[in-house]
Design an enzyme around this catalytic site. Structure first.
Site, PDB file in Angstrom:
ATOM      1  N   ASP A   5       6.919  -0.154  -7.351  1.00 40.56           N
ATOM      2  CA  ASP A   5       5.928  -0.118  -6.295  1.00 40.56           C
ATOM      3  C   ASP A   5       6.600   0.408  -5.025  1.00 40.56           C
ATOM      4  OD1 ASP A   5       3.365  -0.933  -4.988  1.00 40.56           O
ATOM      5  OD2 ASP A   5       3.235  -2.210  -6.760  1.00 40.56           O
ATOM      6  N   ASP A  45       1.589   2.212  -2.768  1.00 37.83           N
ATOM      7  CA  ASP A  45       0.660   1.252  -2.186  1.00 37.83           C
ATOM      8  C   ASP A  45      -0.157   1.869  -1.052  1.00 37.83           C
ATOM      9  OD1 ASP A  45       0.067  -1.724  -2.112  1.00 37.83           O
ATOM     10  OD2 ASP A  45       0.673  -1.452  -0.036  1.00 37.83           O
ATOM     11  N   GLU A  86      -2.195   4.400  -4.902  1.00 40.05           N
ATOM     12  CA  GLU A  86      -3.319   3.485  -4.716  1.00 40.05           C
ATOM     13  C   GLU A  86      -4.105   3.989  -3.514  1.00 40.05           C
ATOM     14  OE1 GLU A  86      -4.485  -1.148  -3.776  1.00 40.05           O
ATOM     15  OE2 GLU A  86      -2.980  -0.093  -2.623  1.00 40.05           O
ATOM     16  N   HIS A 101      -3.317  -6.719  -9.850  1.00 43.61           N
ATOM     17  CA  HIS A 101      -2.985  -7.984  -9.195  1.00 43.61           C
ATOM     18  C   HIS A 101      -3.885  -8.300  -8.003  1.00 43.61           C
ATOM     19  CE1 HIS A 101      -1.271  -4.853  -6.850  1.00 43.61           C
ATOM     20  NE2 HIS A 101      -1.023  -5.692  -5.868  1.00 43.61           N
ATOM     21  N   ASP A 102      -4.744  -7.359  -7.622  1.00 41.71           N
ATOM     22  CA  ASP A 102      -5.670  -7.596  -6.509  1.00 41.71           C
ATOM     23  C   ASP A 102      -7.090  -7.881  -7.008  1.00 41.71           C
ATOM     24  OD1 ASP A 102      -3.708  -7.008  -4.577  1.00 41.71           O
ATOM     25  OD2 ASP A 102      -4.170  -4.860  -4.677  1.00 41.71           O
TER      26      ASP A 102
END
Ligand code: GLC
Ligand code: CA
Length: 541
Positions: free
Chosen positions: A100, A196, A238, A310-311
């Site tokens: 990430d 991210d 993302e 994970h969100d």
């Protein structure tokens, strides 16, 4: 001559949330050694690439998405040496590892920020965004996006928590430090990045343009030139605010290999009221968004295929039905991974892990805790708040991985940092590995099928019965094959006429394997299948 297809187009990518994957040393927190113990489990599933959520040094205000040192590993996860061992083992097993990359903001404990806030003329001041007077932009986690720094009497900008100050990408010195850091990691041997909220780096705060701002493409180009080009790596951005067309453009230009586009994810929310305002999913709308994604990116960009991360809440709890847990988990996988794009599996999805309905004290997520306070202050009833939190809290998908029916689900020998989902006695990897008809076995077979037929990579996409309110059926077709992918989003039997009686057909996979394929079928609850049609049996001719 056959054109070489980029390796990541065939890859199955598995997201690990390190805090919750496997604890090796009994402190209740997942770690790098724990991941090393489970590489065969992943390889056996058919995973090609592992994506690690952040393991860098961090005060963990936002579980590692607040980085205080990009070069160091958070000791709770292990050491840089552990990571090197992990990377070597991943490579030995023929897999790849991506990390990430959180470069829209840092932690407020990053040395850059500590310098920056020490005085207005500090050389690092301009690494962040400062104003005498804040404007009206609000934080994604709720409340204003500006916090006053008492020492220098100015406000700094943070789109997430106040402990995640946004970096000032307009500053060329900052950009060059970031590129250096990225190149160091690539030289270390990692195989790429998940970037991210990368759609935010080109923002123009004064004009309220956050996602896809005026400098976005310029900085992406610069990033690509300085770090990514000429390396055999992969990148996935993302990009929550990017439109489908822009997502296609960005990946088509190769600035990022693919992005996470979020239109399908927002469909169970009241439009423009944020994620906590719940709305029932309209399957027809859902199907049309996927059709637009598939058609827009056909020969023009590349899709990432995901329902969870994970969100996001667990897909089976969100789009399926827990009375039909296995059926709906496998149906969702069939529909998703039958499409064109690179499949992403979020840890636990492959064993049909479900969401949780905890008391507010049990939640650990900063966003959940914050929204609870904000909605309380607004006078919303406890019941309504908890209904939203149960449906949408990020902790739904962050509960520890359920390895077996031992205490703490075999995740740890100690009490984990976040409570284990109580259904671990029934839902766990050990059970699934022993069962040929488990969710895990289904995922594994699905990935084998995807890799066996080129049509899943290059075939075109067409919805069948596009306005059917309960069935999601589509066709993938190339010169060699036609595949029919069927999923029922209903707990009631559904009758369907497939109009394929003329042609030979074979059932490649189904979550009701004994259910005969006929032209006119009654599909049982959450039925899923992939049928190969138009296949010529040369032996009979
Ligand atoms: C991304 C991450 C999320 C994090 C946020 C801020 O959306 O996936 O977990 O809170 O960015 O870094
Ligand atoms: Ca640990």
């Amino acid at each position: 001559m056959a054109k070489e297809v980029a390796w990541w187009k065939h890859a199955v990518i598995y997201q690990i949330y390190p805090l919750s994957f496997k604890d090796s040393n009994g402190d209740g927190i997942g770690d790098i050694q724990g991941i090393r113990e489970k590489l065969d489990y992943l390889k056996n599933l058919g995973v090609d690439v592992i994506w690690l959520s952040p393991i860098y040094l961090s005060p963990m205000d936002d579980n590692g998405y607040d980085i205080s040192n990009y070069q160091e590993i958070n000791p709770m996860f292990g050491t840089k040496e552990d990571l090197k061992h992990l990377l070597d083992e991943v490579h030995e097993k023929g897999m790849k590892l991506i990390m990430d990359l959180v470069i829209n903001h840092t932690s407020d404990e990053h040395p850059w920020f500590i310098q920056a806030k020490s005085s207005k003329d500090n050389p690092y001041r301009d690494y962040y965004i400062w104003k005498d007077e804040p404007n009206l932009i609000t934080s994604v986690f709720g409340g204003p996006a500006w916090t006053k720094d008492q020492t220098t009497n100015q406000y700094y900008f943070h789109l997430f928590s106040s402990r995640q100050p946004d970096l000032n990408w307009r500053n060329p010195k900052l950009r060059s430090d970031i590129y250096q850091m990225i190149n160091d990691w690539l030289d270390f041997g990692i195989d790429g990045f998940r970037l991210d909220v990368i759609d935010l780096i080109g923002k123009d705060i004064d004009h309220y343009q956050l996602s896809d701002g005026p400098y976005f493409e310029t900085y992406l180009q610069e990033l690509h030139q300085n770090c990514f080009q000429n390396r055999k790596i992969m990148t996935v951005g993302e990009t929550p605010g990017l439109s489908i067309n822009r997502a296609a453009e960005i990946s088509h230009q190769g600035l990022l290999d693919m992005v996470f586009q979020f239109t399908h994810i927002g469909l169970d929310e009241v439009p423009n009221q944020g994620k906590w305002a719940l709305k029932a999913l309209d399957l027809v709308e859902f199907k049309h968004v996927f059709m637009t994604l598939q058609k827009t990116m056909f020969n023009h960009g590349w899709n990432s295929l995901f329902l969870a991360n994970h969100d996001q809440p667990r897909a089976v709890s969100r789009y399926g039905n827990l009375k039909y847990r296995k059926e709906s988990a496998t149906m969702l996988a069939t529909i998703l991974y039958g499409m064109q794009g690179t499949p992403f599996v979020y840890q636990g999805e492959e064993i049909g892990m479900t969401g949780v309905q905890y008391d507010i004290q049990q939640y650990q997520d900063i966003e959940t805790k914050k929204i609870y306070q904000i909605l309380k202050q607004k006078g919303i009833s406890e019941d309504e708040i908890m209904r939203s939190i149960h449906a949408k809290s990020r902790d739904n998908s962050r509960t520890p991985f359920q390895w077996n029916h031992q205490p703490h689900a075999g995740f740890s020998s100690a009490k984990p940092w976040l409570d284990v989902n109580p259904n671990y006695i029934e839902v766990n990897a050990e059970n699934d590995l022993l069962d040929d008809f488990s969710v895990y076995s289904f995922f594994k077979k699905l990935f084998e099928i995807r890799k066996a037929y080129q049509v899943f990579t290059d075939g075109d996409f067409d919805l069948i019965q596009p306005n059917h309110p309960k069935l999601f059926i589509y066709q993938r077709k190339n010169v060699n094959d036609t595949m029919l992918v069927i999923g029922s989003f209903s707990s009631e039997p559904q009758e369907v006429n497939l109009f394929i009686s003329e042609e030979p057909k074979s059932l490649l996979i189904s979550n009701y394997p004994d259910h005969a394929i006929k032209d006119l079928m009654i599909l049982p609850p959450y039925y899923a299948a992939i049928i190969r049609i138009g296949e010529i049996n040369h032996a009979n001719h």
